[in-house]
Design a protein around this motif. Structure first.
Motif, PDB file in Angstrom:
ATOM      1  N   THR A 155       0.847  -1.185   0.000  1.00 31.63           N
ATOM      2  CA  THR A 155       0.000   0.000   0.000  1.00 31.63           C
ATOM      3  C   THR A 155       0.884   1.236   0.000  1.00 31.63           C
ATOM      4  O   THR A 155       1.870   1.284   0.731  1.00 31.63           O
ATOM      5  CB  THR A 155      -0.871   0.043   1.260  1.00 31.63           C
ATOM      6  OG1 THR A 155      -1.640  -1.144   1.331  1.00 31.63           O
ATOM      7  CG2 THR A 155      -1.803   1.236   1.247  1.00 31.63           C
ATOM      8  N   LEU A 156       0.523   2.199  -0.811  1.00 34.07           N
ATOM      9  CA  LEU A 156       1.215   3.481  -0.750  1.00 34.07           C
ATOM     10  C   LEU A 156       0.271   4.494  -0.123  1.00 34.07           C
ATOM     11  O   LEU A 156      -0.808   4.761  -0.650  1.00 34.07           O
ATOM     12  CB  LEU A 156       1.623   3.947  -2.159  1.00 34.07           C
ATOM     13  CG  LEU A 156       2.305   5.315  -2.215  1.00 34.07           C
ATOM     14  CD1 LEU A 156       3.627   5.299  -1.444  1.00 34.07           C
ATOM     15  CD2 LEU A 156       2.549   5.741  -3.653  1.00 34.07           C
ATOM     16  N   TYR A 157       0.654   5.001   1.042  1.00 34.66           N
ATOM     17  CA  TYR A 157      -0.167   5.986   1.742  1.00 34.66           C
ATOM     18  C   TYR A 157       0.485   7.346   1.553  1.00 34.66           C
ATOM     19  O   TYR A 157       1.547   7.613   2.109  1.00 34.66           O
ATOM     20  CB  TYR A 157      -0.255   5.608   3.228  1.00 34.66           C
ATOM     21  CG  TYR A 157      -1.256   6.421   4.013  1.00 34.66           C
ATOM     22  CD1 TYR A 157      -2.424   5.839   4.488  1.00 34.66           C
ATOM     23  CD2 TYR A 157      -1.037   7.772   4.282  1.00 34.66           C
ATOM     24  CE1 TYR A 157      -3.350   6.576   5.200  1.00 34.66           C
ATOM     25  CE2 TYR A 157      -1.969   8.525   4.983  1.00 34.66           C
ATOM     26  CZ  TYR A 157      -3.114   7.912   5.444  1.00 34.66           C
ATOM     27  OH  TYR A 157      -4.042   8.648   6.141  1.00 34.66           O
ATOM     28  N   VAL A 158      -0.149   8.181   0.752  1.00 35.68           N
ATOM     29  CA  VAL A 158       0.415   9.504   0.482  1.00 35.68           C
ATOM     30  C   VAL A 158      -0.303  10.506   1.366  1.00 35.68           C
ATOM     31  O   VAL A 158      -1.523  10.612   1.333  1.00 35.68           O
ATOM     32  CB  VAL A 158       0.214   9.902  -0.993  1.00 35.68           C
ATOM     33  CG1 VAL A 158       0.849  11.254  -1.259  1.00 35.68           C
ATOM     34  CG2 VAL A 158       0.773   8.843  -1.914  1.00 35.68           C
ATOM     35  N   ILE A 198       4.464  12.080  -6.815  1.00 34.60           N
ATOM     36  CA  ILE A 198       3.645  10.966  -6.341  1.00 34.60           C
ATOM     37  C   ILE A 198       3.521   9.905  -7.444  1.00 34.60           C
ATOM     38  O   ILE A 198       3.744   8.719  -7.217  1.00 34.60           O
ATOM     39  CB  ILE A 198       2.248  11.467  -5.908  1.00 34.60           C
ATOM     40  CG1 ILE A 198       2.377  12.390  -4.693  1.00 34.60           C
ATOM     41  CG2 ILE A 198       1.327  10.292  -5.573  1.00 34.60           C
ATOM     42  CD1 ILE A 198       1.101  13.122  -4.325  1.00 34.60           C
ATOM     43  N   VAL A 221       4.727   6.031  -7.598  1.00 37.25           N
ATOM     44  CA  VAL A 221       3.796   4.930  -7.876  1.00 37.25           C
ATOM     45  C   VAL A 221       4.409   4.000  -8.917  1.00 37.25           C
ATOM     46  O   VAL A 221       4.405   2.779  -8.765  1.00 37.25           O
ATOM     47  CB  VAL A 221       2.441   5.475  -8.382  1.00 37.25           C
ATOM     48  CG1 VAL A 221       1.581   4.359  -8.955  1.00 37.25           C
ATOM     49  CG2 VAL A 221       1.698   6.174  -7.252  1.00 37.25           C
ATOM     50  N   PRO A 235       2.462  -0.251  -6.211  1.00 34.80           N
ATOM     51  CA  PRO A 235       1.699  -0.748  -5.067  1.00 34.80           C
ATOM     52  C   PRO A 235       0.411  -1.449  -5.506  1.00 34.80           C
ATOM     53  O   PRO A 235       0.005  -1.331  -6.662  1.00 34.80           O
ATOM     54  CB  PRO A 235       1.365   0.526  -4.285  1.00 34.80           C
ATOM     55  CG  PRO A 235       1.390   1.607  -5.290  1.00 34.80           C
ATOM     56  CD  PRO A 235       2.318   1.206  -6.381  1.00 34.80           C
ATOM     57  N   ILE A 289      -3.487   2.459  -3.411  1.00 26.72           N
ATOM     58  CA  ILE A 289      -2.959   3.801  -3.130  1.00 26.72           C
ATOM     59  C   ILE A 289      -3.983   4.571  -2.307  1.00 26.72           C
ATOM     60  O   ILE A 289      -5.190   4.478  -2.560  1.00 26.72           O
ATOM     61  CB  ILE A 289      -2.679   4.562  -4.442  1.00 26.72           C
ATOM     62  CG1 ILE A 289      -1.649   3.804  -5.269  1.00 26.72           C
ATOM     63  CG2 ILE A 289      -2.200   5.983  -4.162  1.00 26.72           C
ATOM     64  CD1 ILE A 289      -1.501   4.344  -6.667  1.00 26.72           C
ATOM     65  N   ILE A 349      -4.649   8.488  -1.018  1.00 25.25           N
ATOM     66  CA  ILE A 349      -4.213   9.886  -1.104  1.00 25.25           C
ATOM     67  C   ILE A 349      -4.903  10.625   0.029  1.00 25.25           C
ATOM     68  O   ILE A 349      -6.130  10.792   0.013  1.00 25.25           O
ATOM     69  CB  ILE A 349      -4.629  10.518  -2.458  1.00 25.25           C
ATOM     70  CG1 ILE A 349      -4.125   9.698  -3.654  1.00 25.25           C
ATOM     71  CG2 ILE A 349      -4.183  11.973  -2.532  1.00 25.25           C
ATOM     72  CD1 ILE A 349      -2.657   9.811  -3.940  1.00 25.25           C
ATOM     73  N   THR A 363      -7.521   2.995  -5.977  1.00 23.46           N
ATOM     74  CA  THR A 363      -7.039   4.237  -5.372  1.00 23.46           C
ATOM     75  C   THR A 363      -8.142   4.865  -4.525  1.00 23.46           C
ATOM     76  O   THR A 363      -9.271   5.017  -4.985  1.00 23.46           O
ATOM     77  CB  THR A 363      -6.600   5.211  -6.482  1.00 23.46           C
ATOM     78  OG1 THR A 363      -5.633   4.551  -7.293  1.00 23.46           O
ATOM     79  CG2 THR A 363      -6.010   6.475  -5.920  1.00 23.46           C
TER      80      THR A 363
END
Ligand SMILES: Nc1ncnc2c1ncn2[C@@H]1O[C@H](COP(=O)(O)OP(=O)(O)O)[C@@H](O)[C@H]1O
Ligand SMILES: [Mg+2]
Length: 452
Positions: free
Chosen positions: A117-120, A154, A158, A163, A166, A168, A207
């Motif tokens: 997981t990409l937590y921005v 960002i 990615v 990931p 995502i 945001i 996302t």
């Protein structure tokens, strides 16, 4: 060099005009037009002119992309229509502090551990997110946290990380350098969402974007955002109540108006599997003015308590207050009661409250409102085993509602075995079990519901 062009954009609905206007002609809001610079070259790029944009025979469309993955949180699966769809773009809106960041961090922690997981976050620092993660017991090497607001960076990250999901944390903080207006403005939010949408679809990465809401309760910035995304979830709940409701108001992959119920605790949001029980907790018995109704929230019936207080007014214009229910609906129903029953309620102050801070606009609670008002006015309690279901028309007739069998069985499950329902619904249910009273008008309903 081309001259920079500007356009005036309504910050409430996204309407564009070459001139400034005091009032937006599209949504009638005042003082919402703000000048934003546009860059034609990047602002309006024709999307998808590439080679994979050809018509496809319907039987050859690949459905494997549509497979759903469970979130690991049943209440969230329910509002998403059964789980996360690959490549879907989900907008999560709600008041500040209601728990949006908490929910999505919990989501990151509850999907299978092997998923990246990409937590921005543009709102909180990486450290703050770590602290929250510790409080929520989330510590997963596959959750990557990025404190960044520049969309180019960002998207770069990615591509590098690839990931599986995502997040945001707030679309209002993200900006595209090509657009000169400030982050959070309509052009920025719209462009950022459009690019995230393209990314989600191209790489088929689900996302989630968090969106702030305005004072009026709409997602800040443009309503156009809601058209772009696949799913819109709203977080509801009262500041002073611990429960939170996540409601899907738009869903391309499932039914809308579906709700998930959570309770906010120290350890984060905890699912409430049986919301009716939760909503009726601590209900006073044998007092006038309270009644239990059944509202369909998506596909789920939910029992809720309505309370009314009617008292003699000493004002020329009696006061009316409705919390959780449309004020005009209350006024209309009281007018119907006065006209059709001769009950002198119009000159009275009237307060109506949906207990627990829940909001409902379902017509099937109409009859409950009438019964609650009558109960308070006559100072007679409602049978404590009664649940009141029905829509009320202007002539005082009680009209049939949908999903009556599900409502009645939910009521039975919680021990309400005196169901007062529209007469026209009687034929749709199995009458053998328990007591069911079919009523044709509000007079009959009040007679059946009130004790004494
Ligand atoms: N240390 C803490 N202990 C318990 N609850 C907390 C703590 N810190 C924050 N919270 C709760 O979490 C909520 C914040 O949720 P958050 O996910 O940040 O909201 P949002 O992202 O919607 O603004 C607060 O309303 C608060 O009730
Ligand atoms: Mg937040």
């Amino acid at each position: 060099m081309a001259k920079a062009k500007s356009v005036f954009v309504c910050q409430s609905c996204g309407y564009e005009s070459p001139k400034w206007m005091g009032r937006c002609p599209s949504c009638d809001e005042w003082n919402t037009m703000i000048e934003e610079l546009i860059n034609k070259a990047t602002g309006r790029k024709a999307s998808g002119s590439g080679e994979n944009n050809k018509p496809v025979p319907m039987d050859r469309i690949d459905l494997s992309m549509e497979a759903r993955g469970s979130t690991g949180i049943a209440e969230l699966d329910r509002v998403l229509g059964g789980g996360i769809v690959k490549g879907s773009l989900v907008l999560v809106g709600g008041d500040p502090g209601i728990g949006k960041s908490t929910l999505l961090l919990q989501l990151a922690g509850s999907i299978p551990r092997s998923h990246k997981t990409l937590y921005v976050s543009g709102e909180e620092s990486v450290k703050q997110i770590k602290i929250r993660g510790e409080r929520l017991d989330i510590n997963n090497q596959n959750i990557f946290v990025l404190g960044e607001t520049d969309l180019d960076i960002i998207l770069e990250q990615v591509k590098r990380l690839v990931p599986d999901m995502i997040i945001i944390d707030s679309i209002q903080t993200v900006y595209t350098p090509e657009i000169s207006s400030a982050p959070g403005s309509v052009s920025q939010v719209r462009e950022a969402t459009a690019r995230l949408l393209r990314m989600a679809k191209t790489f088929s990465i689900p996302t989630f974007i968090i969106g702030h809401v305005t004072k009026q309760g709409a997602i800040a910035g443009p309503r156009v955002l809601e058209h772009m995304v696949d799913t819109v979830l709203y977080f509801e709940g009262e500041r002073y109540h611990s429960y939170r409701v996540v409601r899907s108001v738009k869903n391309r992959y499932g039914s809308t108006n579906e709700i998930g119920v959570f309770e906010m605790k120290d350890k984060g949001l905890v699912e409430v599997p049986n919301p009716s029980e939760f909503m009726l907790e601590g209900r006073p018995a044998g007092v006038p003015g309270t009644v239990v109704v059944c509202s369909m929230e998506g596909t789920r019936p939910m029992l809720i308590e309505l309370q009314a207080l009617v008292s003699t007014s000493n004002l020329g214009m009696p006061r009316r207050m409705a919390t959780g229910i449309d004020y005009n609906r209350l006024s209309m129903l009281m007018a119907v009661m006065e006209k059709r029953l001769g009950m002198q309620v119009q000159g009275q102050d009237a307060f109506l409250n949906v207990v627990g801070g829940l909001k409902t606009d379902e017509p099937a609670v109409d009859l409950g409102i009438v019964v609650a008002v009558a109960s308070s006015f006559k100072n007679l309690p409602v049978d404590k085993a009664a649940v009141v279901i029905g829509e009320v028309g202007l002539t005082g007739e009680v009209r049939a509602v949908n999903s009556i069998d599900r409502r009645v069985s939910e009521a039975r499950k919680l021990g309400f075995d005196n169901c007062i329902i529209p007469r026209d619904n009687l034929k749709q249910i199995d009458r053998k079990a328990g007591k069911i009273i079919g009523v044709g008008n509000i007079k009959e309903a009040i007679g059946a519901a009130l004790e004494g």
